[in-house]
Design a protein around this motif. Structure first.
Motif, short mmCIF file in Angstrom:
data_model
loop_
_atom_site.label_atom_id
_atom_site.label_comp_id
_atom_site.label_asym_id
_atom_site.label_seq_id
_atom_site.Cartn_x
_atom_site.Cartn_y
_atom_site.Cartn_z
N THR A 174 23.75 2.69 -19.81
CA THR A 174 22.50 2.33 -19.38
C THR A 174 21.53 3.36 -18.90
O THR A 174 22.13 4.37 -18.96
CB THR A 174 22.82 1.21 -17.94
N THR A 184 25.64 -8.48 -16.36
CA THR A 184 26.09 -8.63 -17.86
C THR A 184 27.57 -8.02 -17.90
O THR A 184 28.57 -8.44 -18.48
CB THR A 184 25.45 -8.37 -18.91
N LEU A 222 9.53 -12.55 -22.36
CA LEU A 222 11.07 -12.18 -22.35
C LEU A 222 11.71 -12.75 -23.44
O LEU A 222 12.55 -12.07 -24.31
CB LEU A 222 11.77 -12.68 -21.26
N ALA A 227 13.87 -9.59 -13.02
CA ALA A 227 14.71 -10.04 -11.90
C ALA A 227 14.03 -10.74 -10.91
O ALA A 227 12.83 -9.81 -10.15
CB ALA A 227 15.35 -8.54 -11.56
N GLN A 268 22.91 -3.17 -15.50
CA GLN A 268 23.47 -4.45 -16.38
C GLN A 268 24.90 -4.83 -15.34
O GLN A 268 25.85 -4.92 -15.96
CB GLN A 268 23.80 -4.01 -17.92
N LEU A 296 10.48 -3.56 -16.64
CA LEU A 296 11.29 -4.54 -15.95
C LEU A 296 10.29 -5.08 -14.83
O LEU A 296 9.72 -4.17 -14.06
CB LEU A 296 12.65 -3.64 -15.21
N ASN A 328 17.86 -11.36 -20.71
CA ASN A 328 17.52 -10.11 -19.91
C ASN A 328 16.83 -10.68 -18.53
O ASN A 328 15.82 -9.98 -18.02
CB ASN A 328 16.32 -9.16 -20.74
N VAL A 329 17.54 -11.69 -17.70
CA VAL A 329 16.73 -12.22 -16.62
C VAL A 329 17.83 -12.18 -15.69
O VAL A 329 18.89 -12.76 -15.95
CB VAL A 329 15.99 -13.36 -16.90
N SER A 365 19.62 -5.00 -12.59
CA SER A 365 19.25 -5.04 -14.16
C SER A 365 19.22 -3.95 -14.75
O SER A 365 19.68 -3.89 -15.79
CB SER A 365 17.66 -5.38 -13.75
N ARG A 366 18.87 -2.64 -14.18
CA ARG A 366 18.81 -1.53 -14.94
C ARG A 366 20.31 -1.18 -15.42
O ARG A 366 20.47 -0.57 -16.59
CB ARG A 366 18.13 -0.53 -14.07
N GLY A 375 10.56 -6.00 -21.25
CA GLY A 375 12.21 -5.69 -21.47
C GLY A 375 13.09 -6.75 -20.44
O GLY A 375 14.18 -7.32 -21.25
N ALA A 376 12.60 -6.96 -19.41
CA ALA A 376 13.55 -7.59 -18.38
C ALA A 376 12.77 -8.26 -17.35
O ALA A 376 11.79 -7.80 -16.83
CB ALA A 376 14.83 -6.76 -18.02
#
Length: 308
Positions: free
Chosen positions: A135, A117, A240, A249, A114, A221, A268-269, A111-112, A246-247
């Motif tokens: 990031t 993505t 979200l 997981a 990315q 997060l 952001n998941v 997540s942090r 923010g995000a």
């Protein structure tokens, strides 16, 4: 009654256990139909602890002696009901907590940094010489751990090694290498990342509430590797979608399998299908304890890993 003890496997996804049990037991599978004719024979049921245990099925088994939980967690089992019926419960602690902690850290990094993505951008042609994703570094990130049991401690150790700063909160204080926050809300406010790693029961359903989510904030997060019921999932999705969080997981959900449409418009998941503890070594460890507990019970010996 049959000469060999009979066991009933309660959940379909535990079907592979049949091959390991059939050499010593007569094995029945609930999804193939309630074992009406064999009800007198069944002396143990094998369950996954995260699913509510259907006590109506158990009431129809007059010679039931043992609830053998394949997993470490047993939040779906009504322990008071079992105690009232004189039914001991076994489980499989201490075999996959390190794997679950690995998964939690993997979710944090993915997540942090990315990673998901980034992978999608490369595959779709979105990566060009003009674009580069910047990031946050993990160094210095404040990681709040909710529940400092075996999984929580393993997460905190890993966070230390990755140059993050752990803290924790739980309802009961204990000696630990990391500071304990005065409250869950205080922990969320002070954290960049909040990892849910505590045991679930009816007393802490929705523990990660809208207030906790908002305290974590628009740059925070939330990581959940414990149980879906610990998080107010509706509040999480809303936060979200409107940027109050923010995000997130997640490896666990309120209902499993979760409905993919529920997450379709949620940014952001990162989602994984409850695989945090599903490693070869972890599953072998759980299987070993299941077999040992069944064998001990039917030999008249104490359970190897009873639920306290």
């Amino acid at each position: 009654m049959t000469q060999r003890p009979a066991v009933l496997i309660m959940q379909r996804h535990l079907a592979p256990l049949s091959a390991f049990l059939e050499s010593a037991y007569d094995v029945y599978r609930l999804w193939e139909g309630p074992p009406v004719e064999a009800a007198q024979d069944v002396r143990a049921v094998v369950v996954a602890g995260e699913y509510p245990l259907d006590t109506a099925v158990l009431e129809a088994l007059p010679n039931l002696e043992l609830i053998a939980c394949f997993t470490a967690g047993y939040d779906g089992i009504d322990l008071d009901w079992c105690k009232a019926k004189g039914l001991p419960v076994s489980h499989a602690p201490g075999v996959n907590h390190e794997d679950v902690a690995d998964h939690a850290i993997g979710l944090i990094v993915a997540s942090r940094r990315q990673i998901v993505t980034g992978d999608a951008a490369v595959r779709s042609g979105g990566w060009t010489v003009e674009t580069r994703t910047i990031t946050p570094s993990l160094a210095g990130q404040k990681v709040g751990v909710v529940g400092l049991g075996a999984i929580g401690e393993a997460v905190a150790r890993r966070a230390d090694a990755l140059r993050m700063t752990p803290a924790w909160w739980g309802p009961r204080d204990k000696a630990a290498a990391w500071p304990r926050a005065a409250s869950l809300l205080d922990l969320a406010k002070a954290s960049d990342i909040l990892v849910v790693a505590c045991r679930a029961d009816e007393s802490n359903r929705g523990l990660i509430s809208r207030a906790v989510i908002e305290a974590l904030g628009p740059h925070g997060l939330l990581v959940n590797v414990a149980r879906g019921q610990l998080v107010d999932e509706d509040a999480l999705i809303a936060a979200l979608r409107d940027g109050r969080l923010g995000a997130a997981a997640l490896d666990v959900f309120m209902e499993e399998p979760t409905d993919p449409a529920r997450w379709a418009e949620t940014p952001n998941v990162i989602l994984t299908p409850h695989t945090g503890g599903a490693t070869t070594a972890g599953v072998q460890g759980m299987l070993g304890l299941l077999i040992q507990n069944l064998a001990a019970h039917f030999a008249g010996r104490p359970l190897v890993t009873p639920v306290a």
